[in-house]
Design an enzyme around this catalytic site. Structure first.
Site, PDB file in Angstrom:
ATOM      1  N   GLY A  11       0.927  -1.138  -0.224  1.00 37.09           N
ATOM      2  CA  GLY A  11      -0.082   0.056   0.022  1.00 37.09           C
ATOM      3  C   GLY A  11       1.098   1.031  -0.135  1.00 37.09           C
ATOM      4  O   GLY A  11       1.775   1.220   0.681  1.00 37.09           O
ATOM      5  N   ARG A  72       1.019  -5.010  -5.165  1.00 34.45           N
ATOM      6  CA  ARG A  72       1.473  -6.037  -3.888  1.00 34.45           C
ATOM      7  C   ARG A  72       1.571  -7.339  -4.845  1.00 34.45           C
ATOM      8  O   ARG A  72       0.438  -7.876  -5.393  1.00 34.45           O
ATOM      9  CB  ARG A  72      -0.009  -6.431  -3.062  1.00 34.45           C
ATOM     10  CG  ARG A  72      -0.437  -5.238  -2.129  1.00 34.45           C
ATOM     11  CD  ARG A  72      -1.670  -5.409  -1.133  1.00 34.45           C
ATOM     12  NE  ARG A  72      -2.374  -4.361  -0.906  1.00 34.45           N
ATOM     13  CZ  ARG A  72      -1.668  -3.560   0.184  1.00 34.45           C
ATOM     14  NH1 ARG A  72      -0.597  -3.835   0.913  1.00 34.45           N
ATOM     15  NH2 ARG A  72      -2.567  -2.487   0.405  1.00 34.45           N
ATOM     16  N   ASP A 127      -0.336   2.471   8.431  1.00 34.31           N
ATOM     17  CA  ASP A 127      -0.748   1.452   9.808  1.00 34.31           C
ATOM     18  C   ASP A 127       0.064   1.922  11.041  1.00 34.31           C
ATOM     19  O   ASP A 127      -0.281   1.603  12.029  1.00 34.31           O
ATOM     20  CB  ASP A 127      -0.853   0.329   9.290  1.00 34.31           C
ATOM     21  CG  ASP A 127      -1.928  -0.193   8.214  1.00 34.31           C
ATOM     22  OD1 ASP A 127      -2.781   0.873   7.834  1.00 34.31           O
ATOM     23  OD2 ASP A 127      -1.763  -1.025   7.489  1.00 34.31           O
ATOM     24  N   MET A 169      -8.527   3.597   8.966  1.00 32.54           N
ATOM     25  CA  MET A 169      -7.778   1.990   8.422  1.00 32.54           C
ATOM     26  C   MET A 169      -6.807   1.668   9.643  1.00 32.54           C
ATOM     27  O   MET A 169      -6.862   2.246  10.679  1.00 32.54           O
ATOM     28  CB  MET A 169      -7.093   2.441   7.251  1.00 32.54           C
ATOM     29  CG  MET A 169      -7.923   2.406   6.106  1.00 32.54           C
ATOM     30  SD  MET A 169      -7.077   2.654   4.634  1.00 32.54           S
ATOM     31  CE  MET A 169      -8.058   1.950   3.233  1.00 32.54           C
ATOM     32  N   ARG A 171      -5.529  -1.852   9.308  1.00 29.68           N
ATOM     33  CA  ARG A 171      -5.433  -3.490   9.512  1.00 29.68           C
ATOM     34  C   ARG A 171      -5.883  -3.795  10.984  1.00 29.68           C
ATOM     35  O   ARG A 171      -6.655  -3.514  11.429  1.00 29.68           O
ATOM     36  CB  ARG A 171      -4.140  -3.821   8.837  1.00 29.68           C
ATOM     37  CG  ARG A 171      -4.160  -4.313   7.552  1.00 29.68           C
ATOM     38  CD  ARG A 171      -2.956  -5.065   7.125  1.00 29.68           C
ATOM     39  NE  ARG A 171      -2.572  -4.569   5.773  1.00 29.68           N
ATOM     40  CZ  ARG A 171      -3.110  -5.008   4.665  1.00 29.68           C
ATOM     41  NH1 ARG A 171      -3.970  -5.821   4.685  1.00 29.68           N
ATOM     42  NH2 ARG A 171      -2.632  -4.282   3.718  1.00 29.68           N
ATOM     43  N   LYS A 213     -23.877  17.021  26.221  1.00 26.92           N
ATOM     44  CA  LYS A 213     -22.988  16.972  25.052  1.00 26.92           C
ATOM     45  C   LYS A 213     -23.665  16.992  23.831  1.00 26.92           C
ATOM     46  O   LYS A 213     -24.870  16.184  23.742  1.00 26.92           O
ATOM     47  CB  LYS A 213     -22.120  15.903  25.172  1.00 26.92           C
ATOM     48  CG  LYS A 213     -20.951  15.912  25.961  1.00 26.92           C
ATOM     49  CD  LYS A 213     -19.693  14.886  25.505  1.00 26.92           C
ATOM     50  CE  LYS A 213     -18.574  15.222  26.252  1.00 26.92           C
ATOM     51  NZ  LYS A 213     -17.445  14.311  25.927  1.00 26.92           N
ATOM     52  N   GLU A 222     -10.646  -0.316  11.646  1.00 31.40           N
ATOM     53  CA  GLU A 222     -11.143  -1.189  10.759  1.00 31.40           C
ATOM     54  C   GLU A 222     -11.058  -2.610  11.519  1.00 31.40           C
ATOM     55  O   GLU A 222     -11.959  -3.494  11.214  1.00 31.40           O
ATOM     56  CB  GLU A 222     -10.497  -1.177   9.379  1.00 31.40           C
ATOM     57  CG  GLU A 222      -9.298  -1.587   9.251  1.00 31.40           C
ATOM     58  CD  GLU A 222      -8.555  -1.265   7.953  1.00 31.40           C
ATOM     59  OE1 GLU A 222      -9.401  -1.234   6.926  1.00 31.40           O
ATOM     60  OE2 GLU A 222      -7.345  -1.407   7.795  1.00 31.40           O
ATOM     61  N   LYS A 243     -24.867   8.069  12.733  1.00 29.68           N
ATOM     62  CA  LYS A 243     -24.334   7.934  11.568  1.00 29.68           C
ATOM     63  C   LYS A 243     -22.876   7.231  11.288  1.00 29.68           C
ATOM     64  O   LYS A 243     -21.809   7.380  12.286  1.00 29.68           O
ATOM     65  CB  LYS A 243     -24.106   9.484  10.837  1.00 29.68           C
ATOM     66  CG  LYS A 243     -25.473  10.156  10.560  1.00 29.68           C
ATOM     67  CD  LYS A 243     -26.330   9.701   9.617  1.00 29.68           C
ATOM     68  CE  LYS A 243     -27.613  10.276   9.452  1.00 29.68           C
ATOM     69  NZ  LYS A 243     -28.385   9.828   8.537  1.00 29.68           N
ATOM     70  N   HIS A 249      -9.759   5.050   1.722  1.00 26.74           N
ATOM     71  CA  HIS A 249      -8.299   5.649   1.090  1.00 26.74           C
ATOM     72  C   HIS A 249      -8.269   6.924   1.103  1.00 26.74           C
ATOM     73  O   HIS A 249      -6.901   7.161   0.877  1.00 26.74           O
ATOM     74  CB  HIS A 249      -8.439   4.993  -0.384  1.00 26.74           C
ATOM     75  CG  HIS A 249      -8.214   3.468  -0.324  1.00 26.74           C
ATOM     76  ND1 HIS A 249      -9.321   2.586  -0.313  1.00 26.74           N
ATOM     77  CD2 HIS A 249      -7.151   2.659  -0.301  1.00 26.74           C
ATOM     78  CE1 HIS A 249      -9.084   1.335  -0.059  1.00 26.74           C
ATOM     79  NE2 HIS A 249      -7.613   1.340  -0.382  1.00 26.74           N
TER      80      HIS A 249
HETATM   81  O1  F6P Z   1      -1.706  -1.032   4.780  1.00 29.17           O
HETATM   82  C1  F6P Z   1      -2.292   0.123   4.580  1.00 29.17           C
HETATM   83  C2  F6P Z   1      -3.711  -0.255   4.334  1.00 29.17           C
HETATM   84  O2  F6P Z   1      -4.238   1.012   3.960  1.00 29.17           O
HETATM   85  C3  F6P Z   1      -4.437  -1.001   5.340  1.00 29.17           C
HETATM   86  O3  F6P Z   1      -4.872   0.349   6.439  1.00 29.17           O
HETATM   87  C4  F6P Z   1      -5.665  -1.260   4.703  1.00 29.17           C
HETATM   88  O4  F6P Z   1      -6.372  -2.027   5.511  1.00 29.17           O
HETATM   89  C5  F6P Z   1      -5.105  -1.974   3.420  1.00 29.17           C
HETATM   90  O5  F6P Z   1      -4.113  -1.178   3.297  1.00 29.17           O
HETATM   91  C6  F6P Z   1      -6.235  -1.516   2.360  1.00 29.17           C
HETATM   92  O6  F6P Z   1      -5.564  -1.980   1.295  1.00 29.17           O
HETATM   93  P1  F6P Z   1      -6.051  -1.909  -0.266  1.00 29.17           P
HETATM   94  O7  F6P Z   1      -5.341  -0.454  -0.817  1.00 29.17           O
HETATM   95  O8  F6P Z   1      -5.258  -2.908  -1.109  1.00 29.17           O
HETATM   96  O9  F6P Z   1      -7.526  -1.964  -0.446  1.00 29.17           O
END
Ligand code: F6P
Length: 319
Positions: A11, A72, A127, A169, A171, A213, A222, A243, A249
Site C-alpha cells: 500500500g 502487492r 498503519d 484504517m 488493518r 454534550k 477497521e 451515522k 483510502h
Molecule cells: O496497509 C495499509 C492499508 O491502507 C490498510 O490500512 C488497509 O487495511 C489496506 O491497506 C487496504 O488495502 P488496499 O489498498 O489494497 O485496499
C-alpha cells in the site's frame, strides 16, 4: 557499489516520494547509478525500470502517492517469479536494492538478502504496525487526515445532536484510531488491541447526552468490528441517531506532513549509506528521535505493543 535499484511496494503511504528523492539524491552524491523500478516487485520481475537523475525527483517532496507506483506482488513470492527478479538484478548489474513498504515488502527484502542481494528496507505504511520503530512514514499524515475529518463531523453532529462512528484504517493495528482519537477529542476509541463492550459505549453516549454534550464521536479501527452494526446497536439502545463515516483510502493520500517528509528524507539518505557500508538485510526505523537500523528478521519477529498510557489518557480526557 556502482548501481542500486529503488522500488515502492504494498500500500502506498504519504512520504514515499520524499524517501525516493532522498535515495536518488544521496546515491547521485555518492556517484551511484540509480534505477527506479516501477510497480514494486512486479516491476522487478518484468524489468520495468528507468535511470533516475536529480531532475526525475524534482518537485516531489510534497506529493502524496509514489512516483514509482506500487503493487502487492504475489508472483515475487513464487520460485519462478523470484528467479526472474534475480535475473533482472543480474542483467542490470544491480549491486543493491532499497525497498519502501511495510511487513510484506520486508519479507521480500529478506528473501533477496538471503539470496545474496544487498537489500535495505524503509518502513512506509500508514498503519504504524511495525513493532521495532516508533513511527512509520505516512502514519502521521494519515492521522492528520483523520483529525481533519473528525473536526468536520463534529460540526455537523453537534448541529443535529447525533453520534458518529468514524471508521479508520490500520488493518489489525489501532494506532491511527488511537492517535487521531486522542488528538481529535473523540468520546470513544475502539481498537483491536482492546476490543469493546457495546453496552459500555451506549452508556457513554447516554451519559454524554445527559451532560448536555451535543455530539458523540466514536473512532473505530477497521480491524475491530463492523461500524454499521455498532451504529445500529447504539441507535437502538440509546435512541440517539448514529451515522457512520468510513474514511477509507482518503487516509492514504494527500501531501505528507512535515514529520513524514523529514523522517523519509533521513531514512532515504541513511539507506544508501548502509548499502555503501556493505550492509544488507536491514531495515530503518526511528526510536526516541534517532534513526536506527536493525536486522529484518529481528524487526519482523518483534510484537507490537499498545501504548496503554495513551489509550488511558484518551479515556480520561473524553469524560
Ligand atoms: O496497509 C495499509 C492499508 O491502507 C490498510 O490500512 C488497509 O487495511 C489496506 O491497506 C487496504 O488495502 P488496499 O489498498 O489494497 O485496499
Amino acid at each position: 557499489m556502482k548501481t542500486i535499484g529503488v522500488l515502492t511496494s504494498g500500500g502506498d503511504a504519504p512520504g514515499m516520494n520524499a524517501a525516493i528523492r532522498a535515495v536518488v539524491r544521496t546515491g547521485l552524491y555518492n556517484d551511484l547509478r540509480i534505477l527506479g523500478i516501477q510497480r514494486g516487485y512486479d516491476g522487478l520481475i518484468k524489468g520495468a525500470l528507468d535511470d533516475m537523475d536529480s531532475e526525475s525527483v524534482a518537485d516531489i517532496v510534497h506529493r502524496g502517492g509514489t512516483v514509482l507506483r506500487t503493487a502487492r506482488s504475489e508472483d515475487f513470492m513464487t520460485e519462478e517469479g523470484f528467479k526472474k527478479a534475480l535475473n533482472v538484478i543480474d542483467v542490470y548489474n544491480m549491486d543493491g536494492l532499497i525497498v519502501l513498504g511495510g511487513d510484506g515488502t520486508f519479507r521480500g527484502a529478506q528473501k533477496l538478502s538471503d539470496a545474496g542481494i544487498p537489500t535495505i528496507g524503509i518502513p512506509c505504511t500508514i498503519d504504524n504496525d511495525l513493532a521495532y520503530t516508533d513511527y512509520t512514514i505516512g502514519f502521521m499524515t494519515a492521522v492528520e487526515t483523520v483529525i481533519e475529518a473528525i473536526g468536520k463531523l463534529r460540526d455537523t453532529s453537534s448541529s443535529h445532536g447525533r453520534a458518529n462512528v468514524v471508521e479508520v484504517m490500520g488493518r489489525n493495528c489501532g494506532d491511527i484510531a488511537l492517535y487521531a482519537g486522542l488528538a481529535g477529542g473523540a468520546e470513544s476509541i475502539i481498537i483491536p488491541e482492546i476490543g469493546y463492550d457495546e453496552d459500555a459505549i451506549c452508556r457513554k453516549v447516554l451519559t454524554g447526552k445527559n451532560m448536555g454534550k451535543l455530539h458523540h464521536i466514536i473512532v473505530l479501527a477497521e480491524g475491530v468490528g463492523n461500524s454499521f452494526e455498532l451504529a445500529e446497536a447504539i441507535e437502538d439502545k440509546t435512541g440517539v441517531e448514529t451515522k457512520v463515516t468510513v474514511l477509507g483510502h482518503v487516509q492514504r493520500g494527500g501531501s505528507p506532513s512535515a514529520f513524514d517528509r523529514i523522517l523519509a528524507s533521513q531514512m532515504g539518505k541513511r539507506s544508501v549509506e548502509l548499502l555503501l557500508q556493505n550492509k544488507s538485510g536491514r531495515v530503518l526505523g526511528t526510536k526516541c528521535n534517532e534513526i536506527i537500523d536493525l536486522e529484518i528478521r529481528e524487526a519482523l519477529n518483534m510484537k507490537k505493543k499498545l501504548n496503554r498510557e495513551m489509550y488511558d489518557t484518551a479515556n480520561i480526557l473524553s469524560r
